[in-house]
Design a protein around this motif. Sequence first.
Motif, PDB file in Angstrom:
ATOM      1  N   PHE A 180       0.816  -1.218   0.000  1.00  0.00           N
ATOM      2  CA  PHE A 180       0.000   0.000   0.000  1.00  0.00           C
ATOM      3  C   PHE A 180       0.850   1.269   0.000  1.00  0.00           C
ATOM      4  O   PHE A 180       0.330   2.374  -0.025  1.00  0.00           O
ATOM      5  CB  PHE A 180      -1.016   0.008   1.161  1.00  0.00           C
ATOM      6  N   PHE A 181       2.173   1.122   0.048  1.00  0.00           N
ATOM      7  CA  PHE A 181       3.069   2.272  -0.141  1.00  0.00           C
ATOM      8  C   PHE A 181       4.428   1.749  -0.610  1.00  0.00           C
ATOM      9  O   PHE A 181       4.658   0.548  -0.660  1.00  0.00           O
ATOM     10  CB  PHE A 181       3.192   3.113   1.143  1.00  0.00           C
ATOM     11  N   CYS A 182       5.340   2.683  -0.955  1.00  0.00           N
ATOM     12  CA  CYS A 182       6.654   2.292  -1.477  1.00  0.00           C
ATOM     13  C   CYS A 182       7.590   1.929  -0.332  1.00  0.00           C
ATOM     14  O   CYS A 182       8.320   2.783   0.169  1.00  0.00           O
ATOM     15  CB  CYS A 182       7.256   3.438  -2.296  1.00  0.00           C
ATOM     16  N   GLU A 183       7.560   0.682   0.068  1.00  0.00           N
ATOM     17  CA  GLU A 183       8.473   0.216   1.099  1.00  0.00           C
ATOM     18  C   GLU A 183       9.530  -0.662   0.432  1.00  0.00           C
ATOM     19  O   GLU A 183       9.219  -1.468  -0.446  1.00  0.00           O
ATOM     20  CB  GLU A 183       7.722  -0.556   2.180  1.00  0.00           C
ATOM     21  N   ILE A 184      10.780  -0.508   0.871  1.00  0.00           N
ATOM     22  CA  ILE A 184      11.907  -1.143   0.180  1.00  0.00           C
ATOM     23  C   ILE A 184      11.717  -2.636  -0.107  1.00  0.00           C
ATOM     24  O   ILE A 184      11.874  -3.053  -1.254  1.00  0.00           O
ATOM     25  CB  ILE A 184      13.240  -0.872   0.927  1.00  0.00           C
ATOM     26  N   PRO A 185      11.369  -3.487   0.871  1.00  0.00           N
ATOM     27  CA  PRO A 185      11.250  -4.912   0.558  1.00  0.00           C
ATOM     28  C   PRO A 185      10.274  -5.208  -0.586  1.00  0.00           C
ATOM     29  O   PRO A 185      10.518  -6.108  -1.399  1.00  0.00           O
ATOM     30  CB  PRO A 185      10.757  -5.534   1.877  1.00  0.00           C
ATOM     31  N   ALA A 186       9.167  -4.457  -0.665  1.00  0.00           N
ATOM     32  CA  ALA A 186       8.164  -4.676  -1.719  1.00  0.00           C
ATOM     33  C   ALA A 186       8.679  -4.178  -3.069  1.00  0.00           C
ATOM     34  O   ALA A 186       8.472  -4.823  -4.101  1.00  0.00           O
ATOM     35  CB  ALA A 186       6.865  -3.967  -1.355  1.00  0.00           C
ATOM     36  N   VAL A 187       9.369  -3.035  -3.067  1.00  0.00           N
ATOM     37  CA  VAL A 187       9.882  -2.452  -4.323  1.00  0.00           C
ATOM     38  C   VAL A 187      11.006  -3.313  -4.900  1.00  0.00           C
ATOM     39  O   VAL A 187      11.085  -3.516  -6.111  1.00  0.00           O
ATOM     40  CB  VAL A 187      10.357  -0.989  -4.095  1.00  0.00           C
ATOM     41  N   LEU A 188      11.876  -3.846  -4.040  1.00  0.00           N
ATOM     42  CA  LEU A 188      13.019  -4.653  -4.502  1.00  0.00           C
ATOM     43  C   LEU A 188      12.585  -5.870  -5.315  1.00  0.00           C
ATOM     44  O   LEU A 188      13.330  -6.339  -6.174  1.00  0.00           O
ATOM     45  CB  LEU A 188      13.859  -5.128  -3.304  1.00  0.00           C
ATOM     46  N   LYS A 189      11.382  -6.369  -5.056  1.00  0.00           N
ATOM     47  CA  LYS A 189      10.895  -7.552  -5.784  1.00  0.00           C
ATOM     48  C   LYS A 189      10.694  -7.269  -7.268  1.00  0.00           C
ATOM     49  O   LYS A 189      10.601  -8.192  -8.074  1.00  0.00           O
ATOM     50  CB  LYS A 189       9.578  -8.043  -5.160  1.00  0.00           C
ATOM     51  N   LEU A 190      10.621  -5.988  -7.627  1.00  0.00           N
ATOM     52  CA  LEU A 190      10.401  -5.613  -9.042  1.00  0.00           C
ATOM     53  C   LEU A 190      11.709  -5.350  -9.787  1.00  0.00           C
ATOM     54  O   LEU A 190      11.691  -5.102 -10.988  1.00  0.00           O
ATOM     55  CB  LEU A 190       9.530  -4.352  -9.126  1.00  0.00           C
ATOM     56  N   ALA A 191      12.836  -5.381  -9.098  1.00  0.00           N
ATOM     57  CA  ALA A 191      14.124  -5.065  -9.738  1.00  0.00           C
ATOM     58  C   ALA A 191      14.492  -6.141 -10.762  1.00  0.00           C
ATOM     59  O   ALA A 191      14.276  -7.331 -10.536  1.00  0.00           O
ATOM     60  CB  ALA A 191      15.213  -4.959  -8.686  1.00  0.00           C
ATOM     61  N   CYS A 192      15.040  -5.682 -11.912  1.00  0.00           N
ATOM     62  CA  CYS A 192      15.469  -6.626 -12.967  1.00  0.00           C
ATOM     63  C   CYS A 192      16.938  -6.973 -12.756  1.00  0.00           C
ATOM     64  O   CYS A 192      17.737  -6.908 -13.693  1.00  0.00           O
ATOM     65  CB  CYS A 192      15.313  -6.012 -14.352  1.00  0.00           C
ATOM     66  N   ALA A 193      17.316  -7.270 -11.538  1.00  0.00           N
ATOM     67  CA  ALA A 193      18.720  -7.588 -11.240  1.00  0.00           C
ATOM     68  C   ALA A 193      18.776  -8.403  -9.954  1.00  0.00           C
ATOM     69  O   ALA A 193      17.775  -8.514  -9.236  1.00  0.00           O
ATOM     70  CB  ALA A 193      19.524  -6.297 -11.080  1.00  0.00           C
ATOM     71  N   ASP A 194      19.935  -8.938  -9.680  1.00  0.00           N
ATOM     72  CA  ASP A 194      20.137  -9.719  -8.457  1.00  0.00           C
ATOM     73  C   ASP A 194      20.098  -8.770  -7.256  1.00  0.00           C
ATOM     74  O   ASP A 194      20.823  -7.769  -7.227  1.00  0.00           O
ATOM     75  CB  ASP A 194      21.497 -10.430  -8.547  1.00  0.00           C
ATOM     76  N   THR A 195      19.255  -9.099  -6.272  1.00  0.00           N
ATOM     77  CA  THR A 195      19.117  -8.206  -5.103  1.00  0.00           C
ATOM     78  C   THR A 195      19.825  -8.773  -3.861  1.00  0.00           C
ATOM     79  O   THR A 195      19.573  -8.309  -2.751  1.00  0.00           O
ATOM     80  CB  THR A 195      17.623  -7.967  -4.768  1.00  0.00           C
ATOM     81  N   SER A 196      20.718  -9.755  -4.049  1.00  0.00           N
ATOM     82  CA  SER A 196      21.381 -10.359  -2.876  1.00  0.00           C
ATOM     83  C   SER A 196      22.257  -9.342  -2.133  1.00  0.00           C
ATOM     84  O   SER A 196      22.337  -9.361  -0.908  1.00  0.00           O
ATOM     85  CB  SER A 196      22.204 -11.582  -3.275  1.00  0.00           C
ATOM     86  N   LEU A 197      22.892  -8.408  -2.876  1.00  0.00           N
ATOM     87  CA  LEU A 197      23.696  -7.355  -2.221  1.00  0.00           C
ATOM     88  C   LEU A 197      22.786  -6.474  -1.371  1.00  0.00           C
ATOM     89  O   LEU A 197      23.140  -6.109  -0.246  1.00  0.00           O
ATOM     90  CB  LEU A 197      24.447  -6.511  -3.261  1.00  0.00           C
ATOM     91  N   ASN A 198      21.603  -6.152  -1.915  1.00  0.00           N
ATOM     92  CA  ASN A 198      20.639  -5.341  -1.164  1.00  0.00           C
ATOM     93  C   ASN A 198      20.185  -6.056   0.101  1.00  0.00           C
ATOM     94  O   ASN A 198      20.021  -5.432   1.150  1.00  0.00           O
ATOM     95  CB  ASN A 198      19.417  -5.020  -2.031  1.00  0.00           C
ATOM     96  N   ASP A 199      19.981  -7.377  -0.004  1.00  0.00           N
ATOM     97  CA  ASP A 199      19.611  -8.165   1.184  1.00  0.00           C
ATOM     98  C   ASP A 199      20.682  -8.052   2.257  1.00  0.00           C
ATOM     99  O   ASP A 199      20.396  -7.929   3.446  1.00  0.00           O
ATOM    100  CB  ASP A 199      19.390  -9.641   0.817  1.00  0.00           C
ATOM    101  N   GLN A 200      21.960  -8.102   1.811  1.00  0.00           N
ATOM    102  CA  GLN A 200      23.085  -8.003   2.760  1.00  0.00           C
ATOM    103  C   GLN A 200      23.134  -6.610   3.402  1.00  0.00           C
ATOM    104  O   GLN A 200      23.308  -6.480   4.615  1.00  0.00           O
ATOM    105  CB  GLN A 200      24.411  -8.298   2.050  1.00  0.00           C
ATOM    106  N   VAL A 201      22.978  -5.563   2.557  1.00  0.00           N
ATOM    107  CA  VAL A 201      22.975  -4.179   3.062  1.00  0.00           C
ATOM    108  C   VAL A 201      21.820  -3.983   4.044  1.00  0.00           C
ATOM    109  O   VAL A 201      21.989  -3.405   5.122  1.00  0.00           O
ATOM    110  CB  VAL A 201      22.864  -3.159   1.887  1.00  0.00           C
ATOM    111  N   ASP A 202      20.622  -4.508   3.677  1.00  0.00           N
ATOM    112  CA  ASP A 202      19.450  -4.391   4.553  1.00  0.00           C
ATOM    113  C   ASP A 202      19.692  -5.083   5.887  1.00  0.00           C
ATOM    114  O   ASP A 202      19.300  -4.577   6.936  1.00  0.00           O
ATOM    115  CB  ASP A 202      18.214  -4.996   3.878  1.00  0.00           C
TER     116      ASP A 202
END
Length: 315
Positions: A180-202
Motif C-alpha cells: 500500500f506504499f513504497c516500502e523497500i522490501p516490496a519495491v526490490l521484488k520488481l528489480a530486474c537484477a540480483d538483489t542479494s547485495l541489497n539483502d546483505q545491506v538491509d
Amino acid sequence: MHNQGSRNHSFVTEFILLGFSRNPRTNWILFFLFLFLYLFTVLGNGLIVTLIRVDARLHTPMYFFLSILSLLDLSYATTTVPQMLVHLISKNKTISYAGCVVQMYIFLTLGITETWIFAAMAYDRYVAICHPLHYGVQMSQTLCVLLAISSALCGLICALVYTVFAMNLPYCGPNEINHFFCEIPAVLKLACADTSLNDQVDFILGFILLLIPLSLILASYIRIFTAILKIRSTQGRIKAFSTCASHITVVTMFCVPCMIMYMRPGSEASPDDDKKLALFYNVISAFLNPIIYSLRNKDVKRAFFRLFRMSEDAQ
C-alpha cells in the motif's frame, strides 16, 4: 513508459500500488477504518505535543522525548496513510518513480529516527530510576537536544544509504508493487537484477539500526528492574514500573515487526504478511501510542484537564 537515460536509471517512470483488495466494497470498509485510525492518530499525537508545549510541568526530558515520538508518529502516518486512503477509493493507484523514492526516503528517515529516540527514552528512565539524585545534571537540556539531533542525523544518513542502494537497481517492468506504499522490501521484488547485495545491506543496516538501539534499551531495563527490586515499598515499585511499562509496550509493538520485515531475505517474504507487518508499525503503533501514554500517565491526564479548564475559563 521508458526512460532511455544512463543504465543506472530505471526504465519505469511510475509504479502501481496494488493495496489490499480488488473488491470495491472491501476497499470502502477499509477506507473508513483507516480514515478513523488516521484522524485519531493526528488528534491524539497532536494533543500530546500541544499539552507538553503548553504545560510547564511537562517540560522535563521524559516529556521532551515523548513529544518528539508523537511528532514522528504523526509524520510517519502522514507519509503513507493519506495516499493509501485516496488509492482505496480511486481507480488510479499510480505513484511516480520520484514520488516513490521520496516516500521511501521520508518513511525510512522517520522510522530509523524513532528507534534511536526509543533508546534515548530508555536511557532517560534509567537515569531517573537508578540515579535520581543526579537526574537534573545528567539529563541536561543540552544532552536531550544532542540525543534528538543525533537520532535525526542517523535517520537522514542511513535512510539515504537504504534508498540509494534500492533505487540504483534497474526497474524495467513489471511495475505493480504488491503493497500500500513504497516500502523497500516490496519495491526490490520488481528489480530486474540480483538483489542479494541489497539483502546483505538491509541486514547489516537492520542490525545497526534495530539491534543496537534494542540492546541499549535492554541494558537500560536490566539496570532499571534490578533497581526496582531493591525498592522497599510496594507502592514505590509499582510507580517505578508503571513509568516503564508504556515504553516497553510501544517499543515491542514497533521494533519486533520492523525486525521481521527488514532483517530477513526478500525471497522469504509473503506480500500479504508484509502488508500486515507494515500496518502494525506504520498505522497501529502510531494510533495506539497516545492511548498507551495518556491512559497510563497521570501527568498527561492532569495537563489535559488543566488545558480543558483554561479553555472553559477563557469562554
